[in-house]
Scaffold this motif. Structure first.
Motif, PDB file in Angstrom:
ATOM      1  N   ASN A 114      34.249  28.572  38.786  1.00  0.00           N
ATOM      2  CA  ASN A 114      35.494  28.866  39.498  1.00  0.00           C
ATOM      3  C   ASN A 114      35.784  30.366  39.547  1.00  0.00           C
ATOM      4  OD1 ASN A 114      37.442  27.748  41.091  1.00  0.00           O
ATOM      5  ND2 ASN A 114      38.896  27.428  39.442  1.00  0.00           N
ATOM      6  N   GLN A 115      34.723  31.169  39.744  1.00  0.00           N
ATOM      7  CA  GLN A 115      34.858  32.612  39.872  1.00  0.00           C
ATOM      8  C   GLN A 115      34.249  33.035  41.202  1.00  0.00           C
ATOM      9  OE1 GLN A 115      33.344  34.690  36.458  1.00  0.00           O
ATOM     10  NE2 GLN A 115      34.290  33.270  35.026  1.00  0.00           N
ATOM     11  N   TYR A 116      34.964  33.887  41.926  1.00  0.00           N
ATOM     12  CA  TYR A 116      34.563  34.303  43.269  1.00  0.00           C
ATOM     13  C   TYR A 116      34.356  35.808  43.279  1.00  0.00           C
ATOM     14  CZ  TYR A 116      36.277  29.673  44.326  1.00  0.00           C
ATOM     15  OH  TYR A 116      36.474  28.319  44.335  1.00  0.00           O
ATOM     16  N   THR A 117      33.266  36.257  43.893  1.00  0.00           N
ATOM     17  CA  THR A 117      32.908  37.669  43.905  1.00  0.00           C
ATOM     18  C   THR A 117      33.130  38.246  45.294  1.00  0.00           C
ATOM     19  OG1 THR A 117      31.215  37.154  42.264  1.00  0.00           O
ATOM     20  CG2 THR A 117      31.087  39.303  43.327  1.00  0.00           C
ATOM     21  N   PHE A 118      33.863  39.365  45.355  1.00  0.00           N
ATOM     22  CA  PHE A 118      34.184  40.010  46.624  1.00  0.00           C
ATOM     23  C   PHE A 118      33.832  41.484  46.577  1.00  0.00           C
ATOM     24  CE2 PHE A 118      37.252  36.549  46.183  1.00  0.00           C
ATOM     25  CZ  PHE A 118      37.097  35.898  47.396  1.00  0.00           C
ATOM     26  N   LEU A 162      22.502  69.670  39.626  1.00  0.00           N
ATOM     27  CA  LEU A 162      23.209  68.713  38.789  1.00  0.00           C
ATOM     28  C   LEU A 162      23.074  67.332  39.415  1.00  0.00           C
ATOM     29  CD1 LEU A 162      26.514  70.629  38.015  1.00  0.00           C
ATOM     30  CD2 LEU A 162      24.606  70.233  36.476  1.00  0.00           C
ATOM     31  N   ASN A 163      22.893  66.328  38.588  1.00  0.00           N
ATOM     32  CA  ASN A 163      22.803  64.963  39.103  1.00  0.00           C
ATOM     33  C   ASN A 163      24.189  64.461  39.469  1.00  0.00           C
ATOM     34  OD1 ASN A 163      20.065  64.751  38.855  1.00  0.00           O
ATOM     35  ND2 ASN A 163      20.145  63.899  36.804  1.00  0.00           N
ATOM     36  N   ILE A 164      24.299  63.874  40.630  1.00  0.00           N
ATOM     37  CA  ILE A 164      25.562  63.342  41.127  1.00  0.00           C
ATOM     38  C   ILE A 164      25.346  61.878  41.484  1.00  0.00           C
ATOM     39  CG2 ILE A 164      27.288  63.494  42.946  1.00  0.00           C
ATOM     40  CD1 ILE A 164      26.519  66.446  43.189  1.00  0.00           C
ATOM     41  N   THR A 165      26.264  61.028  41.063  1.00  0.00           N
ATOM     42  CA  THR A 165      26.194  59.612  41.402  1.00  0.00           C
ATOM     43  C   THR A 165      27.248  59.313  42.452  1.00  0.00           C
ATOM     44  OG1 THR A 165      25.476  59.104  39.167  1.00  0.00           O
ATOM     45  CG2 THR A 165      26.294  57.284  40.473  1.00  0.00           C
ATOM     46  N   TYR A 166      26.834  58.692  43.546  1.00  0.00           N
ATOM     47  CA  TYR A 166      27.746  58.339  44.622  1.00  0.00           C
ATOM     48  C   TYR A 166      28.206  56.896  44.445  1.00  0.00           C
ATOM     49  CZ  TYR A 166      25.822  62.497  46.800  1.00  0.00           C
ATOM     50  OH  TYR A 166      25.429  63.782  47.056  1.00  0.00           O
ATOM     51  N   VAL A 167      29.495  56.667  44.566  1.00  0.00           N
ATOM     52  CA  VAL A 167      30.044  55.315  44.489  1.00  0.00           C
ATOM     53  C   VAL A 167      30.152  54.783  45.909  1.00  0.00           C
ATOM     54  CG1 VAL A 167      32.021  53.930  43.814  1.00  0.00           C
ATOM     55  CG2 VAL A 167      31.313  55.842  42.395  1.00  0.00           C
ATOM     56  N   SER A 168      29.507  53.643  46.157  1.00  0.00           N
ATOM     57  CA  SER A 168      29.498  53.139  47.524  1.00  0.00           C
ATOM     58  C   SER A 168      30.533  52.046  47.763  1.00  0.00           C
ATOM     59  CB  SER A 168      28.114  52.624  47.889  1.00  0.00           C
ATOM     60  OG  SER A 168      27.765  51.552  47.051  1.00  0.00           O
ATOM     61  N   TYR A 169      30.760  51.170  46.784  1.00  0.00           N
ATOM     62  CA  TYR A 169      31.761  50.125  46.975  1.00  0.00           C
ATOM     63  C   TYR A 169      32.248  49.610  45.629  1.00  0.00           C
ATOM     64  CZ  TYR A 169      28.132  46.598  46.099  1.00  0.00           C
ATOM     65  OH  TYR A 169      27.148  45.839  45.541  1.00  0.00           O
ATOM     66  N   LYS A 170      33.287  48.816  45.679  1.00  0.00           N
ATOM     67  CA  LYS A 170      33.880  48.228  44.490  1.00  0.00           C
ATOM     68  C   LYS A 170      33.710  46.717  44.569  1.00  0.00           C
ATOM     69  CE  LYS A 170      38.160  48.866  41.908  1.00  0.00           C
ATOM     70  NZ  LYS A 170      39.503  49.448  42.000  1.00  0.00           N
ATOM     71  N   LYS A 171      33.345  46.119  43.448  1.00  0.00           N
ATOM     72  CA  LYS A 171      33.144  44.675  43.391  1.00  0.00           C
ATOM     73  C   LYS A 171      34.182  44.078  42.451  1.00  0.00           C
ATOM     74  CE  LYS A 171      29.743  42.965  40.935  1.00  0.00           C
ATOM     75  NZ  LYS A 171      28.411  42.575  40.464  1.00  0.00           N
ATOM     76  N   MET A 172      34.804  42.976  42.876  1.00  0.00           N
ATOM     77  CA  MET A 172      35.776  42.285  42.034  1.00  0.00           C
ATOM     78  C   MET A 172      35.376  40.829  41.888  1.00  0.00           C
ATOM     79  SD  MET A 172      39.564  43.627  42.850  1.00  0.00           S
ATOM     80  CE  MET A 172      40.017  45.319  42.538  1.00  0.00           C
ATOM     81  N   ILE A 173      35.431  40.354  40.651  1.00  0.00           N
ATOM     82  CA  ILE A 173      35.180  38.947  40.359  1.00  0.00           C
ATOM     83  C   ILE A 173      36.524  38.322  40.011  1.00  0.00           C
ATOM     84  CG2 ILE A 173      33.990  37.304  38.873  1.00  0.00           C
ATOM     85  CD1 ILE A 173      31.830  39.451  38.469  1.00  0.00           C
ATOM     86  N   VAL A 174      36.957  37.371  40.834  1.00  0.00           N
ATOM     87  CA  VAL A 174      38.267  36.734  40.687  1.00  0.00           C
ATOM     88  C   VAL A 174      38.074  35.380  40.024  1.00  0.00           C
ATOM     89  CG1 VAL A 174      40.282  35.877  41.921  1.00  0.00           C
ATOM     90  CG2 VAL A 174      39.084  37.903  42.755  1.00  0.00           C
ATOM     91  N   ARG A 175      38.737  35.175  38.887  1.00  0.00           N
ATOM     92  CA  ARG A 175      38.665  33.916  38.148  1.00  0.00           C
ATOM     93  C   ARG A 175      39.958  33.140  38.395  1.00  0.00           C
ATOM     94  NH1 ARG A 175      37.701  36.196  33.856  1.00  0.00           N
ATOM     95  NH2 ARG A 175      39.772  36.277  32.966  1.00  0.00           N
ATOM     96  N   LEU A 176      39.821  31.930  38.932  1.00  0.00           N
ATOM     97  CA  LEU A 176      40.986  31.100  39.243  1.00  0.00           C
ATOM     98  C   LEU A 176      41.297  30.154  38.091  1.00  0.00           C
ATOM     99  CD1 LEU A 176      40.252  30.105  42.940  1.00  0.00           C
ATOM    100  CD2 LEU A 176      41.532  32.064  42.086  1.00  0.00           C
ATOM    101  N   LYS A 177      42.554  29.730  38.021  1.00  0.00           N
ATOM    102  CA  LYS A 177      42.956  28.757  37.007  1.00  0.00           C
ATOM    103  C   LYS A 177      42.355  27.396  37.341  1.00  0.00           C
ATOM    104  CE  LYS A 177      47.114  31.022  35.486  1.00  0.00           C
ATOM    105  NZ  LYS A 177      48.522  30.910  35.166  1.00  0.00           N
ATOM    106  N   LYS A 178      42.342  26.512  36.336  1.00  0.00           N
ATOM    107  CA  LYS A 178      41.784  25.168  36.534  1.00  0.00           C
ATOM    108  C   LYS A 178      42.502  24.450  37.666  1.00  0.00           C
ATOM    109  CE  LYS A 178      39.655  23.673  32.322  1.00  0.00           C
ATOM    110  NZ  LYS A 178      39.594  22.649  31.317  1.00  0.00           N
ATOM    111  N   ASN A 179      41.761  23.591  38.342  1.00  0.00           N
ATOM    112  CA  ASN A 179      42.252  22.759  39.446  1.00  0.00           C
ATOM    113  C   ASN A 179      42.604  23.556  40.699  1.00  0.00           C
ATOM    114  OD1 ASN A 179      41.970  20.490  37.790  1.00  0.00           O
ATOM    115  ND2 ASN A 179      44.027  20.766  36.977  1.00  0.00           N
ATOM    116  N   TYR A 180      42.244  24.821  40.762  1.00  0.00           N
ATOM    117  CA  TYR A 180      42.409  25.623  41.969  1.00  0.00           C
ATOM    118  C   TYR A 180      41.027  26.030  42.464  1.00  0.00           C
ATOM    119  CZ  TYR A 180      47.402  26.119  41.096  1.00  0.00           C
ATOM    120  OH  TYR A 180      48.735  25.878  40.908  1.00  0.00           O
ATOM    121  N   PHE A 181      40.874  26.106  43.765  1.00  0.00           N
ATOM    122  CA  PHE A 181      39.620  26.565  44.352  1.00  0.00           C
ATOM    123  C   PHE A 181      39.911  27.135  45.726  1.00  0.00           C
ATOM    124  CE2 PHE A 181      40.191  22.310  45.811  1.00  0.00           C
ATOM    125  CZ  PHE A 181      39.681  22.286  47.098  1.00  0.00           C
ATOM    126  N   ILE A 182      38.982  27.940  46.211  1.00  0.00           N
ATOM    127  CA  ILE A 182      39.083  28.487  47.559  1.00  0.00           C
ATOM    128  C   ILE A 182      38.200  27.621  48.446  1.00  0.00           C
ATOM    129  CG2 ILE A 182      38.655  30.487  49.020  1.00  0.00           C
ATOM    130  CD1 ILE A 182      39.208  32.244  46.587  1.00  0.00           C
TER     131      ILE A 182
END
Length: 93
Positions: A20-24, A66-86
């Motif tokens: 019940n975890q969704y990744t965006f 100097l080494n530089i790291t580029y950030v391309s995007y952000k990832k979020m993992i959303v955890r839902l409560k029991k008995n809920y789903f998308i």
């Protein structure tokens, strides 16, 4: 919402769907509370927690070598409560 880019589809994200975890992929400026409020209102679910991480795309070098790291995007993992789903991603079993 223009800050929510798309769902991340990988082997790990598919395994997380069973827990019940969704990744965006989201905009770099989006906060956890902003994501939680939007998910709860749009999908009519209750969010238990959110994990976020900034994903790097490549390393680069500037003139002074100097080494530089580029950030391309952000990832979020959303955890839902029991008995809920998308329903868009998973049917209720």
């Amino acid at each position: 919402m223009d800050k929510l880019k798309n769902q991340v589809i990988t082997g790990k994200s598919i395994r997380l769907l069973q827990q019940n975890q969704y990744t965006f992929q989201v905009d770099l400026k989006l906060t956890k509370t902003g994501m939680k409020d939007w998910i709860e209102r749009f999908f009519d679910v209750k969010v238990e927690g959110i994990n976020s991480s900034r994903m790097t795309s490549k390393n680069g070098k500037k003139k002074n070598k100097l080494n530089i790291t580029y950030v391309s995007y952000k990832k979020m993992i959303v955890r839902l409560k029991k008995n809920y789903f998308i329903p868009l991603f998973m049917s209720q079993t």
